[in-house]
Design a protein around this motif. Sequence first.
Motif, PDB file in Angstrom:
ATOM      1  N   PHE A  58       0.821  -1.214   0.000  1.00  8.09           N
ATOM      2  CA  PHE A  58       0.000   0.000   0.000  1.00  8.09           C
ATOM      3  C   PHE A  58       0.861   1.273   0.000  1.00  8.09           C
ATOM      4  O   PHE A  58       0.447   2.309   0.525  1.00  8.09           O
ATOM      5  CB  PHE A  58      -0.951   0.020   1.202  1.00  8.09           C
ATOM      6  N   GLY A  59       2.075   1.172  -0.574  1.00 10.71           N
ATOM      7  CA  GLY A  59       2.955   2.340  -0.601  1.00 10.71           C
ATOM      8  C   GLY A  59       3.388   2.766   0.781  1.00 10.71           C
ATOM      9  O   GLY A  59       3.548   3.967   1.051  1.00 10.71           O
ATOM     10  N   ALA A  60       3.575   1.806   1.681  1.00 11.11           N
ATOM     11  CA  ALA A  60       3.900   2.117   3.072  1.00 11.11           C
ATOM     12  C   ALA A  60       5.168   2.961   3.154  1.00 11.11           C
ATOM     13  O   ALA A  60       6.167   2.690   2.503  1.00 11.11           O
ATOM     14  CB  ALA A  60       4.072   0.830   3.863  1.00 11.11           C
ATOM     15  N   THR A  61       5.097   4.010   3.952  1.00  9.86           N
ATOM     16  CA  THR A  61       6.239   4.891   4.160  1.00  9.86           C
ATOM     17  C   THR A  61       6.523   5.018   5.648  1.00  9.86           C
ATOM     18  O   THR A  61       5.631   4.868   6.496  1.00  9.86           O
ATOM     19  CB  THR A  61       5.975   6.294   3.578  1.00  9.86           C
ATOM     20  N   PHE A 262       4.605  -4.375   4.823  1.00  9.53           N
ATOM     21  CA  PHE A 262       4.575  -2.925   4.922  1.00  9.53           C
ATOM     22  C   PHE A 262       6.000  -2.401   4.826  1.00  9.53           C
ATOM     23  O   PHE A 262       6.785  -2.533   5.771  1.00  9.53           O
ATOM     24  CB  PHE A 262       3.904  -2.505   6.228  1.00  9.53           C
ATOM     25  N   ASP A 263       6.333  -1.850   3.637  1.00  2.42           N
ATOM     26  CA  ASP A 263       7.694  -1.414   3.358  1.00  2.42           C
ATOM     27  C   ASP A 263       8.667  -2.572   3.528  1.00  2.42           C
ATOM     28  O   ASP A 263       9.772  -2.417   4.029  1.00  2.42           O
ATOM     29  CB  ASP A 263       8.080  -0.244   4.270  1.00  2.42           C
ATOM     30  N   GLY A 264       8.212  -3.761   3.111  1.00  2.00           N
ATOM     31  CA  GLY A 264       9.061  -4.937   3.181  1.00  2.00           C
ATOM     32  C   GLY A 264       9.110  -5.594   4.545  1.00  2.00           C
ATOM     33  O   GLY A 264       9.838  -6.567   4.737  1.00  2.00           O
ATOM     34  N   ARG A 265       8.321  -5.094   5.517  1.00  4.76           N
ATOM     35  CA  ARG A 265       8.356  -5.642   6.872  1.00  4.76           C
ATOM     36  C   ARG A 265       7.042  -6.351   7.179  1.00  4.76           C
ATOM     37  O   ARG A 265       5.975  -5.923   6.761  1.00  4.76           O
ATOM     38  CB  ARG A 265       8.594  -4.524   7.893  1.00  4.76           C
ATOM     39  N   ALA A 266       7.143  -7.424   7.940  1.00  5.55           N
ATOM     40  CA  ALA A 266       5.939  -8.134   8.370  1.00  5.55           C
ATOM     41  C   ALA A 266       5.248  -7.340   9.469  1.00  5.55           C
ATOM     42  O   ALA A 266       5.849  -6.507  10.147  1.00  5.55           O
ATOM     43  CB  ALA A 266       6.317  -9.519   8.878  1.00  5.55           C
ATOM     44  N   ASN A 268       4.317  -8.272  12.326  1.00  7.25           N
ATOM     45  CA  ASN A 268       4.807  -8.578  13.670  1.00  7.25           C
ATOM     46  C   ASN A 268       6.310  -8.349  13.799  1.00  7.25           C
ATOM     47  O   ASN A 268       6.966  -8.898  14.699  1.00  7.25           O
ATOM     48  CB  ASN A 268       4.478 -10.026  14.033  1.00  7.25           C
ATOM     49  N   ALA A 269       6.905  -7.525  12.926  1.00  5.07           N
ATOM     50  CA  ALA A 269       8.340  -7.250  12.974  1.00  5.07           C
ATOM     51  C   ALA A 269       8.697  -6.494  14.254  1.00  5.07           C
ATOM     52  O   ALA A 269       7.843  -5.935  14.942  1.00  5.07           O
ATOM     53  CB  ALA A 269       8.761  -6.436  11.759  1.00  5.07           C
ATOM     54  N   GLY A 270      10.001  -6.463  14.572  1.00  7.94           N
ATOM     55  CA  GLY A 270      10.469  -5.683  15.709  1.00  7.94           C
ATOM     56  C   GLY A 270      10.425  -4.194  15.391  1.00  7.94           C
ATOM     57  O   GLY A 270      10.571  -3.788  14.230  1.00  7.94           O
ATOM     58  N   TYR A 271      10.213  -3.357  16.417  1.00 10.04           N
ATOM     59  CA  TYR A 271      10.086  -1.913  16.219  1.00 10.04           C
ATOM     60  C   TYR A 271      10.847  -1.143  17.291  1.00 10.04           C
ATOM     61  O   TYR A 271      10.843  -1.524  18.469  1.00 10.04           O
ATOM     62  CB  TYR A 271       8.614  -1.483  16.260  1.00 10.04           C
ATOM     63  N   ARG A 272      11.474  -0.046  16.854  1.00  9.77           N
ATOM     64  CA  ARG A 272      12.023   0.927  17.796  1.00  9.77           C
ATOM     65  C   ARG A 272      10.898   1.833  18.282  1.00  9.77           C
ATOM     66  O   ARG A 272       9.961   2.124  17.528  1.00  9.77           O
ATOM     67  CB  ARG A 272      13.102   1.788  17.128  1.00  9.77           C
ATOM     68  N   TYR A 273      11.013   2.292  19.513  1.00  9.75           N
ATOM     69  CA  TYR A 273      10.047   3.257  20.029  1.00  9.75           C
ATOM     70  C   TYR A 273      10.760   4.241  20.946  1.00  9.75           C
ATOM     71  O   TYR A 273      11.862   3.975  21.443  1.00  9.75           O
ATOM     72  CB  TYR A 273       8.894   2.569  20.765  1.00  9.75           C
ATOM     73  N   GLY A 274      10.134   5.379  21.143  1.00  6.93           N
ATOM     74  CA  GLY A 274      10.698   6.387  22.018  1.00  6.93           C
ATOM     75  C   GLY A 274       9.604   7.147  22.726  1.00  6.93           C
ATOM     76  O   GLY A 274       8.456   7.205  22.252  1.00  6.93           O
ATOM     77  N   SER A 275       9.930   7.722  23.866  1.00  8.85           N
ATOM     78  CA  SER A 275       8.976   8.506  24.639  1.00  8.85           C
ATOM     79  C   SER A 275       9.640   9.795  25.089  1.00  8.85           C
ATOM     80  O   SER A 275      10.852   9.841  25.339  1.00  8.85           O
ATOM     81  CB  SER A 275       8.501   7.743  25.885  1.00  8.85           C
ATOM     82  N   LEU A 276       8.832  10.819  25.208  1.00  6.76           N
ATOM     83  CA  LEU A 276       9.277  12.096  25.771  1.00  6.76           C
ATOM     84  C   LEU A 276       8.184  12.578  26.696  1.00  6.76           C
ATOM     85  O   LEU A 276       6.999  12.587  26.332  1.00  6.76           O
ATOM     86  CB  LEU A 276       9.536  13.126  24.663  1.00  6.76           C
ATOM     87  N   GLY A 277       8.571  12.977  27.914  1.00  4.10           N
ATOM     88  CA  GLY A 277       7.556  13.405  28.853  1.00  4.10           C
ATOM     89  C   GLY A 277       8.128  14.148  30.041  1.00  4.10           C
ATOM     90  O   GLY A 277       9.336  14.369  30.155  1.00  4.10           O
TER      91      GLY A 277
END
Length: 282
Positions: A58-61, A262-266, A268-277
Motif C-alpha cells: 500500500f505504498g507504506a512509508t 509494509f515497506d518490506g516488513r511483516a 509482527n516485525a520488531g520496532y524501535r520506540y521512544g517517549s518524551l515526557g
Amino acid sequence: MPQAGVALSGGNPVLGEGGTMGGWGKRAISLRVTAVDGQLPNNAVPISLSGSAVSSNFGATRAPVPVPSVDAAIGLFAGIPAGLTNVGGVDLLLGATYLPKVDEEEFSIAPQTSSFALSYGVRVGALQESSLVPGVSVSYMRRKLPTVSLGYASSNDTISVRNLAATSNSLRIVASKRVAIFGLAAGVGRDQLENTAGVEAVVNETVLGVPQRGQVTLNALRQTTTRNTAFVNASVGLLLARLVGEIGWAAAGDSDPTTNTFDGRAANAGYRYGSLGVTVRF
C-alpha cells in the motif's frame, strides 16, 4: 495494530521511575507521548470483486505512530527496612491513554464512547532507591486504547473495522539511580498485545453493464502478539519536575502471517520506540 500496541505498552510504567515511591501518600505523575518508528500506508487500497488476494505494501512509508498518555504511581506501602534501603514496597499504578477523532480524506477514526481509556497495575519494590542504593522494582500494567471504529471509503466502496479494542498486558523489571539533577533508568519486560474487532467490506462494480454488489462481514476477529522489550530512560531535574526521554526496542512478536507486508516488513516485525515526557513527584 501491532505498531499501535507497541506504542500503547511503551517501556517504563512511569517515565524516569525505577524504585517504589516510598510509602503511603507519595505520588508521581508522568505526561508523555510514546511513538513507534513504524510504517503507514500512503496509497489507495485496491478493492475488487474479482480475482484473488494479491500481496501489497500500500505504498507504506516510514512514519511515527504515536500514543499520548498520562501515568501515575501512588505509594501504598513503604516496605521493610533492610540496611540502607527498604524491601517490598508497593505502589498502585494508574493511567489513561488518548485517541482523537480523525476525519482525513478517505480515512476516519471514530472513538465509540470516549477518547480516553483507563489503565491500571501494581509495582513491587525489590530495592528502594537511596543515596547509595539503586531502585529496583517489578511491575504489571494493563493498558487499553479507547474502542474505535475505522473507516476507509474509495469511490462507492467501503471497508470498516468496527469496535476495535486493543489491550496490552505488560510485565517490567526496572532499575534506576539519580545523581544530583541527573537520572538513569533501564529495564526489560514482556508484552502480550490483544486486539479484537469486526470487519465489513462493501464493493460496488459494474460488470458487462450489470451492477454488482459484494458484501463481506467478519465478526469477533482476534489477534494476539507476544513481544519482549528493553528500554533506557534519561532524565534531568527542572525545578519540581523532571524532563525524561526514553528509547526502546520491542522484539519481533509471534503473530499469524499476513498476506501484505509494509515497506518490506511483516506486521509482527520488531520496532524501535521512544517517549518524551515530564514527571512530577509530590
